[in-house]
Motif scaffolding. Structure first.
Motif: not given
Length: 476
Positions: A199-217
């Motif tokens: 699962x990959x975010x297409x457009x990443x907002x500046x702040x998201x509740x799941x930020x801590x679980x995202x890779x650099x991609x």
């Protein structure tokens, strides 16, 4: 002297001249005389008796009586499709008990299966008490999660056998999925069987509740999210004051669940809390050929269900460090349609009144309960050999069987014995072929991770039980 009239029935063969004279004499008779000379009709045949002669016995061992031919014969209704070699499913009504002579083996088996089902029933008080405890625990965990940094928007989704009315013996296991919705994500298959996805975010907002679980991609890492979720649940249960010594079980390898246990009335209750993400939009392409319910529940129901979202849970197969397109196996998600399964099991009849309060009862769920119980008892007896099998294998077998035997009349409650035998034949066939397709993802073989030897042994154990009248049920 007046000639005595002779009934046509009693006349002897005459010569051609005599027959000609007789015809001329008949033509001269009055209508009353002609009417009196016709043959008197015999007694009418009892139509009810005819129907009884064509009724089939629900007992497989008894031969069927010959079918009545002629004007009063019943039309033979088309037989349901069934697996090759499967026993014929009875279609008619059971004969009245009075015309059965003696007690057959199939009679004993039918009574034995019904007795087993009665023993598997859960009392209303036990169900109510266990559900109350589960609801209290889940509500307090949800309150804690809503105050956390990363799980503020999480919501519980009840799933599993308890909520499908398929729980047997004791209300000792509950499944609850805590889900959070993700939007504008790119979901890509991981592997070739269609069950696992990255699962990959297409457009990443500046702040998201799941930020801590995202890779650099911007890939949503299942392992990171699951670790934090487990930590939050552990913190939550420390503040829960409840009878039964609530505690968290050690993490099971590759399991997406956080298992909580407590003891109530000297019985252990377990609650499996599963983390899930909700994905809206079109189902993955691998699901296009699955859920073949058109001839069973209708095309419209299938279309409506496919508009529902699907869920992904943190689970992988094989090595955790296997990499594909820059994504590790430990960070992928397995697809789940548990909410759709719940809907199907609660609305399982082709006729919408099936198993309603005043509607006819079917034996789909009773057959599944018996198969689950048989599998559970065999696993307890052969724990090491059969450890890879689970109740979901039994449930999937029933779902496939319902798409083949689609009519409610194929699952009449009075035919429980024969329907259960057919379901066992289906299950054994899957085991012998080592092939049980996921009901929603046909490319995904649920027995792919089970050895051929384990499948063969389970098939042999089931055949032995069938041939001996299910002695394992009598041990209850």
């Amino acid at each position: 002297m007046t000639d005595r009239k002779i009934s046509p029935k009693c006349q002897m063969p005459r010569k051609k001249t005599e027959q000609k004279d007789a015809k001329s004499t008949d033509s001269q008779r009055t209508p009353t005389q002609a009417k009196s000379s016709t043959r008197t009709p015999g007694p009418k045949c009892d139509r009810g008796a005819r129907r009884k002669s064509t009724v089939r016995s629900v007992m497989v061992g008894l031969p069927n009586p010959p079918a009545v031919s002629g004007k009063g014969a019943q039309r033979k209704s088309p037989e349901p499709k069934r697996p090759p070699g499967a026993a014929e499913s009875p279609r008619g009504k059971s004969p009245p008990p009075l015309i059965r002579r003696g007690c057959s083996r199939d009679d004993d088996l039918s009574r034995g299966l019904q007795k087993t089902l009665d023993q598997l029933k859960i009392s209303r008080d036990a169900r109510s008490k266990a559900a109350k405890i589960k609801n209290e625990v889940v509500a307090k965990i949800q309150t804690h999660l809503e105050k956390s940094k990363n799980f503020k928007e999480i919501q519980p989704l009840p799933t599993g056998s308890y909520f499908e009315n398929l729980k047997i013996s004791n209300p000792d296991e509950f499944d609850v999925m805590f889900t959070t919705c993700v939007k504008r994500v790119d979901v890509q298959p991981f592997g070739s069987d269609g069950a696992y996805y990255s699962v990959k975010f297409k457009r990443h907002p500046q702040k998201h509740v799941l930020d801590d679980f995202l890779s650099k991609d911007y890939v949503l890492c299942a392992s990171l999210m699951m670790t934090e979720f487990r930590r939050e649940v552990k913190t939550a249960i420390k503040s829960i004051q409840i009878e039964g010594n609530l505690k968290m079980e050690p993490k099971k390898p590759k399991s997406p669940a956080v298992t909580l246990t407590l003891n109530v009335d000297k019985k252990e209750i377990s609650i499996d809390i599963v983390l899930g993400i909700e994905v809206g939009g079109r189902w993955p392409l691998c699901a296009e050929d699955g859920m073949k319910i058109e001839k069973w529940l209708s095309k419209k129901v299938k279309q409506d269900l496919k508009f529902k979202p699907y869920y992904l849970v943190p689970k992988h197969e094989g090595s955790a460090n296997k990499e594909e397109d820059g994504v590790l196996a430990k960070d992928v998600w397995r697809i789940s349609f548990s909410h759709v399964e719940k809907f199907i099991m609660k609305n399982h009849g082709k006729e919408k009144t099936c198993c309603e309060e005043k509607g006819p009862k079917c034996c789909r769920k009773p057959c599944l309960k018996l198969l689950k119980h048989l599998l559970g008892e065999l696993k307890a007896k052969h724990e090491t050999e059969l450890s890879k099998f689970c109740s979901y294998h039994a449930k999937t077998t029933l779902l496939h069987a319902c798409t083949v035997r689609t009519q409610d009349s194929d699952w009449k409650l009075s035919d429980l014995h024969d329907c259960f035998q057919l379901l066992l034949q289906d299950f054994v066939a899957h085991l012998k072929q080592r092939e049980l397709p996921n009901f929603f993802i046909p490319k995904h073989n649920l027995l792919g991770s089970v050895s051929a030897e384990s499948c063969r042994k389970l098939a042999d154990y089931i055949e032995k039980e069938r041939n001996n009248g299910f002695p394992i049920f009598k041990m209850m």
